[in-house]
Design an enzyme around this catalytic site. Structure first.
Site, PDB file in Angstrom:
ATOM      1  N   ASP A   8       0.856  -1.187   0.000  1.00 14.61           N
ATOM      2  CA  ASP A   8       0.000   0.000   0.000  1.00 14.61           C
ATOM      3  C   ASP A   8       0.897   1.243   0.000  1.00 14.61           C
ATOM      4  OD1 ASP A   8      -2.360   1.435  -0.017  1.00 14.61           O
ATOM      5  OD2 ASP A   8      -3.221   0.395   1.712  1.00 14.61           O
ATOM      6  N   GLU A  10      -0.117   4.536   1.778  1.00 18.20           N
ATOM      7  CA  GLU A  10      -0.296   5.513   2.851  1.00 18.20           C
ATOM      8  C   GLU A  10       0.701   5.335   3.989  1.00 18.20           C
ATOM      9  OE1 GLU A  10      -4.337   5.288   0.820  1.00 18.20           O
ATOM     10  OE2 GLU A  10      -2.838   3.831   1.495  1.00 18.20           O
ATOM     11  N   HIS A  60      -2.934  -0.510  -3.767  1.00 18.10           N
ATOM     12  CA  HIS A  60      -3.450   0.839  -3.521  1.00 18.10           C
ATOM     13  C   HIS A  60      -4.262   1.357  -4.696  1.00 18.10           C
ATOM     14  CE1 HIS A  60      -3.798   4.991  -2.295  1.00 18.10           C
ATOM     15  NE2 HIS A  60      -3.318   5.365  -3.473  1.00 18.10           N
ATOM     16  N   HIS A 104      -1.524   1.060   6.662  1.00 18.04           N
ATOM     17  CA  HIS A 104      -1.986   2.194   7.462  1.00 18.04           C
ATOM     18  C   HIS A 104      -3.019   1.731   8.474  1.00 18.04           C
ATOM     19  CE1 HIS A 104      -5.652   1.944   5.071  1.00 18.04           C
ATOM     20  NE2 HIS A 104      -4.857   1.816   4.011  1.00 18.04           N
ATOM     21  N   HIS A 115      -7.877   4.768   7.224  1.00 18.84           N
ATOM     22  CA  HIS A 115      -9.160   4.440   6.616  1.00 18.84           C
ATOM     23  C   HIS A 115      -9.214   2.922   6.487  1.00 18.84           C
ATOM     24  CE1 HIS A 115      -6.486   4.340   3.106  1.00 18.84           C
ATOM     25  NE2 HIS A 115      -7.368   3.528   2.545  1.00 18.84           N
ATOM     26  N   GLU A 134      -7.460  -2.777   7.341  1.00 15.32           N
ATOM     27  CA  GLU A 134      -7.039  -3.635   6.234  1.00 15.32           C
ATOM     28  C   GLU A 134      -6.026  -4.700   6.650  1.00 15.32           C
ATOM     29  OE1 GLU A 134      -5.882  -0.974   3.049  1.00 15.32           O
ATOM     30  OE2 GLU A 134      -7.670   0.232   3.449  1.00 15.32           O
TER      31      GLU A 134
END
Length: 272
Positions: A8, A10, A60, A104, A115, A134
């Protein structure tokens, strides 16, 4: 020794703004290079630790962020979407461990760009009553395959959230959250060095690590960001409306939960 990497953006050192995860601007182009460099460090470290095969899944947004030409050529790369199981596409029982690089914190948390899957759609996701982001959701899916999460990299909040789920894993905090869109970073060079070393250590120990398992059957609850989104989610025949913003689905295991989460995420585009 086979290693699967879910990558990812972030949680990468130097990334603090939504702009950096959104294609079409110079900051995104810079962030995708930083992302590729951290993933490459994990790949190199995995091979140093004894891996014989590494598969990287770009996880992502559009999932075409990683620069193939800048990644260690020994690794295979999965790009694009939609694809089965999304952030865990390509993972199966043949893998010895899963790495979560650049991840993240969960929605509602205090981490950088926190998020869960879709910031527009979800306020919270709970499996068997347990709030998970996640890493936890896809870590639980990996657990259904008998695959442990052996490495997590991201900000300090991500490490704090995931350490109880994967207590035997290696962790690298590449930044300290000062807010949702602010952080104190370590340099990209130091981040890559730390990730490379942690990846090597994770491979060396992963066969002794236990997978993270959320026993099924259970209920997956999706708290949406508005009643309108819950109205939309509730049109799916298996959905049960729990309150103004929450829908629930009966799940045999985490694979079912991942499927419903990604279906609701895609459906939410109708209200953007």
């Amino acid at each position: 020794m086979k290693i699967f990497i879910s990558a990812d953006i972030e949680g990468v050192a130097g990334v603090v703004s939504p702009l950096q995860g959104t294609p079409g601007n110079p900051e995104y182009e810079r962030a995708r290079r930083l992302m590729t460099d951290e993933v490459d460090a994990a790949v190199v470290g995995a091979f140093l630790g004894g891996a014989t095969e590494v598969v990287v899944n770009d996880s992502h947004g559009s999932m075409i962020n990683l620069l193939p030409e800048a990644l260690d050529p020994r690794a295979d790369l999965i790009l694009g979407k939609p694809k089965p199981f999304n952030m865990a596409a390509g993972l199966d029982r043949a893998f010895d461990a899963m790495f979560l690089v650049g991840h993240h914190g969960a929605a509602g948390g205090r981490g950088v760009l926190a998020h869960t899957t879709n910031g527009f759609a979800f306020r919270a996701v709970r499996l068997a009553g347990r709030p998970l982001g996640e890493p936890g959701i896809y870590g639980a899916y990996a657990g259904t395959l008998g695959v442990p999460v052996a490495l997590v990299t991201g900000d300090d909040r991500t490490v704090e959230e995931t350490r109880p789920l994967f207590p035997e894993a290696e962790f690298v905090a590449v930044k300290t959250a000062l807010g949702h869109r602010a952080a104190r970073q370590i340099s990209p060079a130091r981040a890559r060095t730390a990730i490379r070393a942690a990846a090597a250590a994770a491979v060396a120990r992963c066969r002794a690590m236990a997978p993270f398992v959320v026993p099924g059957p259970f209920v997956a609850e999706f708290e949406m960001n508005s009643p309108a989104l819950a109205d939309l989610a509730a049109v799916l025949p298996p959905a049960r409306r729990l309150d103004a913003t929450t829908v629930a689905f009966d799940c045999a295991d985490a694979a079912d939960a991942v499927g419903w989460m990604n279906a609701l995420s895609a459906l939410s585009a109708a209200l953007r």
